[in-house]
Design an enzyme around this catalytic site. Structure first.
Site, PDB file in Angstrom:
ATOM      1  N   HIS A  91       0.855  -1.196   0.000  1.00 40.80           N
ATOM      2  CA  HIS A  91       0.000   0.000   0.000  1.00 40.80           C
ATOM      3  C   HIS A  91       0.889   1.245   0.000  1.00 40.80           C
ATOM      4  O   HIS A  91       1.918   1.277   0.679  1.00 40.80           O
ATOM      5  CB  HIS A  91      -0.870  -0.022   1.265  1.00 40.80           C
ATOM      6  CG  HIS A  91      -1.704   1.207   1.452  1.00 40.80           C
ATOM      7  ND1 HIS A  91      -2.685   1.589   0.561  1.00 40.80           N
ATOM      8  CD2 HIS A  91      -1.716   2.150   2.439  1.00 40.80           C
ATOM      9  CE1 HIS A  91      -3.263   2.695   0.984  1.00 40.80           C
ATOM     10  NE2 HIS A  91      -2.694   3.064   2.121  1.00 40.80           N
ATOM     11  N   ASN A  92       0.477   2.280  -0.743  1.00 42.28           N
ATOM     12  CA  ASN A  92       1.261   3.523  -0.797  1.00 42.28           C
ATOM     13  C   ASN A  92       2.759   3.223  -0.936  1.00 42.28           C
ATOM     14  O   ASN A  92       3.588   3.682  -0.148  1.00 42.28           O
ATOM     15  CB  ASN A  92       1.013   4.373   0.456  1.00 42.28           C
ATOM     16  CG  ASN A  92      -0.347   5.044   0.424  1.00 42.28           C
ATOM     17  OD1 ASN A  92      -1.081   4.942  -0.554  1.00 42.28           O
ATOM     18  ND2 ASN A  92      -0.697   5.720   1.504  1.00 42.28           N
ATOM     19  N   GLU A 113       1.267   0.116  -5.432  1.00 46.21           N
ATOM     20  CA  GLU A 113       0.282   1.179  -5.626  1.00 46.21           C
ATOM     21  C   GLU A 113       0.952   2.473  -6.065  1.00 46.21           C
ATOM     22  O   GLU A 113       2.061   2.789  -5.616  1.00 46.21           O
ATOM     23  CB  GLU A 113      -0.482   1.426  -4.324  1.00 46.21           C
ATOM     24  CG  GLU A 113      -1.644   2.387  -4.516  1.00 46.21           C
ATOM     25  CD  GLU A 113      -2.313   2.782  -3.215  1.00 46.21           C
ATOM     26  OE1 GLU A 113      -3.420   3.336  -3.293  1.00 46.21           O
ATOM     27  OE2 GLU A 113      -1.745   2.568  -2.131  1.00 46.21           O
ATOM     28  N   ASP A 127      -0.245   6.644  -6.622  1.00 42.88           N
ATOM     29  CA  ASP A 127      -1.243   7.721  -6.558  1.00 42.88           C
ATOM     30  C   ASP A 127      -0.810   8.827  -7.513  1.00 42.88           C
ATOM     31  O   ASP A 127       0.213   9.482  -7.274  1.00 42.88           O
ATOM     32  CB  ASP A 127      -1.316   8.308  -5.142  1.00 42.88           C
ATOM     33  CG  ASP A 127      -2.165   7.457  -4.212  1.00 42.88           C
ATOM     34  OD1 ASP A 127      -2.620   6.393  -4.648  1.00 42.88           O
ATOM     35  OD2 ASP A 127      -2.354   7.852  -3.047  1.00 42.88           O
ATOM     36  N   HIS A 186       1.114  11.334  -1.844  1.00 41.56           N
ATOM     37  CA  HIS A 186      -0.115  11.104  -1.085  1.00 41.56           C
ATOM     38  C   HIS A 186      -0.891  12.420  -1.067  1.00 41.56           C
ATOM     39  O   HIS A 186      -0.533  13.348  -0.350  1.00 41.56           O
ATOM     40  CB  HIS A 186       0.242  10.643   0.333  1.00 41.56           C
ATOM     41  CG  HIS A 186      -0.883   9.946   1.031  1.00 41.56           C
ATOM     42  ND1 HIS A 186      -1.730   9.077   0.384  1.00 41.56           N
ATOM     43  CD2 HIS A 186      -1.312   9.985   2.315  1.00 41.56           C
ATOM     44  CE1 HIS A 186      -2.613   8.601   1.232  1.00 41.56           C
ATOM     45  NE2 HIS A 186      -2.390   9.148   2.416  1.00 41.56           N
ATOM     46  N   GLU A 222      -4.261   4.841  -8.478  1.00 39.93           N
ATOM     47  CA  GLU A 222      -5.238   5.828  -7.992  1.00 39.93           C
ATOM     48  C   GLU A 222      -5.074   7.039  -8.900  1.00 39.93           C
ATOM     49  O   GLU A 222      -4.077   7.752  -8.823  1.00 39.93           O
ATOM     50  CB  GLU A 222      -4.934   6.208  -6.537  1.00 39.93           C
ATOM     51  CG  GLU A 222      -5.298   5.133  -5.524  1.00 39.93           C
ATOM     52  CD  GLU A 222      -6.807   4.972  -5.360  1.00 39.93           C
ATOM     53  OE1 GLU A 222      -7.517   6.001  -5.357  1.00 39.93           O
ATOM     54  OE2 GLU A 222      -7.269   3.832  -5.264  1.00 39.93           O
TER      55      GLU A 222
END
Length: 729
Positions: free
Chosen positions: A300-301, A330, A332, A345, A379
């Site tokens: 994640h992230n 991931e 973003d 983020h 994302e």
């Protein structure tokens, strides 16, 4: 070994070099680096720091990267050519060491030399590793550097080694080892002292119980030990002969087909004597099942190196995750300056990196640890214009590695392809227009319109949509709706809290849903410290992509490393059959519904510990160790039991305590062994741990080789246990 002494690159390293240590574009300072004579330690100092210096062990270094292969070195690419730059990557979560040599030749000597030293360490036998460890302790204790140790230095050494030994007993061992009667210990005498110190009475007793003559184990003795002690059943005579051939150091005993206590210790300390079944370490599972039938190692992230609010974003996060076998990362994406999308983020103070740099790293590192497919979970917060740039970078940088079309020979209703089918491919997970083939275009704007799965004001570039094939992100409505309407290539994401709610309310439906399509679970947004949730709960309902903050050490990452430590560390673990079949109605809240003969009993005798690391570096501080064994699985299987603590002995504590567990669903269970330093006034300190799947446990007398909080090896720290698994009657 001899080649280390004569190798030209290592001679150069031992002569020493002045190189620039680089931390940022503005922090570049000269340091003097030298390989020490033991060929196991790098020594370095600042020219201005007087006598102050630092060292690190070659065993701390995981790999060496040449050229501008780190964020820091990329930032100074215009100042120094790549042939003078290299990066030392350390194990665990320790930061990289970025260096610039004075010449390309010097850089090459260090790169080649470091790689030889790392390779030499990795090919060392157990005895060589132990000898190296003894040598390291000798150097630490020999304070005046005269190559001898007096009794005062020996006493200091015992404290450093986590041992509070009675002075009279220490003097007795010292005198026994001091063959020259000089009042000091030299090389061979220190090795003898160490052997006296590390005498394993519990192993000697075990050896003598099975020895017919009290001195060696004959093949027949070994056969009995393998059957009764190790609970093995097949090919016992052949296995006994192999053990003598492989581990017995004495040629005399070998010719008699017998094993001495030294050979017995070598066998018990080897990977074959480990708690983790070596046959489960390699790739052993069927890799031709649909993707949704596997647990997939997921991050994640991935770009964050620290917390979610002010943390540092770095491509290094991707390199580290992929190098650990992670198969879902991931990204973003947000609009960036000069038309270049950035990764960070959103709405926080975390630093920003370029999307194209992330994609470039994906292309380089995706398949170094595993050939099986990598999912890039996107994302997307970008404008349509910058979405086209995202698609351009993905297609141009990744080329054939990016999966852009459904596999030939598979119908659109045929189900997900397998990891084997998708070897060497990167799959984009994101929003998509229409199905595997269709798209809908707004006739006025010529911008594809997203179907009703998203709000009508969202727009998606066709170019980016076309990059998504088997991982189309859709909003989850209900299990009933999904059963009727969902397509196999659709994937829904849940926060940990939503997933827990579904788990409690409809566990069997969740398992069934996950037998047909992929599900991704991610940490709550409230976890601004980058902490993790318990992944075991999510695996218990068959969720495949359970995304964790890889940058945060702790029990959650231990469980993740434990599960994915099997099957060649390829990042994919096949789910149990009862979670893959559409007919089976497994509910983790009610495992008794499984058609089986009853639960198992796991009996663990925690016998002893060996050379546990110090956790408190204060002078004179010694560990008071206890062992906790944790069973992680379906709710009915969750359990923790611990031994009493031993005062002031982290060197060779003996517990000899038996812990018993009941296991209803062994296929989903993980066992975690934890050593802690007992403290009656505050929280116990972590000493070491090891986690493995229940299905990978070897029964019998086994060593558990402990890992640090970061998941790195801390040899020769271990636990010695006896394990028995029986059907509960």
């Amino acid at each position: 070994t001899e080649f280390l002494r004569v190798d030209a690159d290592l001679r150069w390293m031992r002569a020493g070099s002045v190189m620039r240590k680089v931390k940022s574009r503005t922090w570049k300072k000269q340091r003097y680096f030298r390989l020490q004579d033991d060929c196991a330690t790098i020594w370095y100092k600042s020219e201005k720091a007087g006598n102050a210096h630092c060292t690190f062990s070659i065993s701390d270094v995981e790999t060496v990267r040449e050229g501008h292969q780190s964020e820091v070195l990329l930032s100074i690419a215009d100042e120094f050519p790549p042939d003078r730059c290299f990066t030392l990557v350390f194990r665990g979560r320790r930061g990289n060491l970025d260096l610039v040599a004075e010449s390309a030749e010097e850089a090459q000597s260090w790169v080649r030399g470091m790689r030889k030293l790392i390779e030499n360490l990795e090919s060392m036998g157990e005895q060589e590793k132990l000898d190296q460890w003894i040598c390291d302790w000798f150097k630490k204790a020999d304070k005046n550097g005269d190559g001898r140790m007096n009794f005062k230095e020996v006493q200091d050494l015992l404290k450093m080694m986590n041992m509070d030994m009675n002075e009279h007993h220490a003097m007795r061992l010292f005198t026994l080892a001091d063959k020259s009667e000089s009042g000091t210990l030299e090389d061979d005498e220190f090795v003898l002292f160490y052997k006296l110190l590390t005498e394993r009475p519990e192993v000697r007793r075990l050896f003598q119980q099975h020895s017919s003559d009290g001195h060696t184990l004959s093949l027949w003795d070994l056969e009995v030990f393998l059957r009764e002690g190790q609970l093995e059943q097949e090919n016992l005579r052949e296995h006994a002969a192999e053990l003598v051939l492989c581990y017995e150091p004495s040629d005399t005993a070998k010719t008699r087909q017998a094993m001495t206590i030294d050979g017995f210790l070598m066998y018990l300390g080897s990977p074959e004597g480990s708690v983790f079944n070596p046959s489960r370490k390699q790739l052993y599972q069927d890799m031709r099942q649909p993707l949704c039938h596997y647990f997939i190692c997921s991050s994640h992230n991935t770009y964050l190196m620290e917390n979610q609010l002010r943390g540092h974003s770095s491509v290094e996060g991707y390199i580290r995750a992929l190098s650990r076998g992670c198969r879902c990362v991931e990204v973003d994406c947000w609009d960036g300056p000069n038309g270049e999308p950035i990764v960070y983020h959103g709405y926080t103070l975390t630093s920003k990196i370029l999307f194209k740099d992330v994609v470039s790293v994906m292309g380089q590192y995706a398949f170094k640890a595993s050939q099986y497919p990598v999912i890039l979970s996107m994302e997307n917060h970008c404008s349509v214009e910058q979405q086209r740039v995202l698609a351009h970078h993905l297609t141009c940088i990744l080329g054939d590695k990016l999966l852009q079309n459904a596999l030939e020979g598979r119908s659109v209703s045929g189900g997900l392809p397998s990891p084997e089918d998708l070897k060497g491919k990167i799959l984009l997970k994101g929003k998509k227009i229409g199905g595997l083939g269709a798209s809908v275009v707004d006739p006025l704007t010529r911008v594809p319109r997203v179907p009703c799965v998203q709000s009508s004001n969202e727009r998606l570039s066709k170019e980016l949509s076309d990059c998504v094939v088997y991982c189309k992100s859709v909003r989850f409505s209900s299990f009933k709706h999904a059963r009727i309407h969902s397509k196999f290539y659709e994937i829904s994401s849940f926060t940990e809290f939503k997933a827990k709610k579904h788990m409690k309310e409809a566990g069997a439906d969740f398992v069934h849903h996950n037998s047909r399509q992929l599900t991704r679970i991610y940490p709550s947004g409230f976890r601004t410290d980058s902490s993790n949730f318990n992944p075991q709960e999510m695996w218990s309902v068959g969720c495949q992509i359970v995304a964790l903050n890889f940058q945060t050490a702790g029990v959650e990452m231990d469980l993740n490393d434990g599960l994915f430590g099997q099957n060649g560390r390829c990042g994919y673990v096949l789910k149990p059959l009862f979670m893959r079949s559409a007919e089976k109605q497994f509910d983790p809240e009610h495992p008794q519904m499984l058609d089986r003969s009853g639960p198992l009993t796991l009996t663990i005798q925690v016998i002893s510990g060996q050379q546990l690391p110090k956790v408190n570096q204060k002078e004179g501080s010694i560990v008071d160790p206890l062992v906790r064994v944790e069973l992680h699985g379906v709710p009915l299987d969750q359990a923790k039991l611990e031994t009493h603590h031993i005062e002031n002995n982290g060197f060779n504590p003996i517990w000899d305590e038996t812990l018993k567990f009941t296991v209803h669903v062994p296929e989903l269970a993980l066992v975690r062994f934890v050593v802690e330093d007992y403290d009656k006034t505050s929280k116990n300190d972590f000493v070491g741990q090891f986690t493995l799947p229940f299905s990978c446990i070897q029964q019998g007398y086994r060593h558990i080789h402990l890992l640090s909080k970061d998941g790195t090896k801390i040899p020769p720290s271990s636990l010695f246990v006896h394990i028995r698994i029986t059907q509960r009657t």
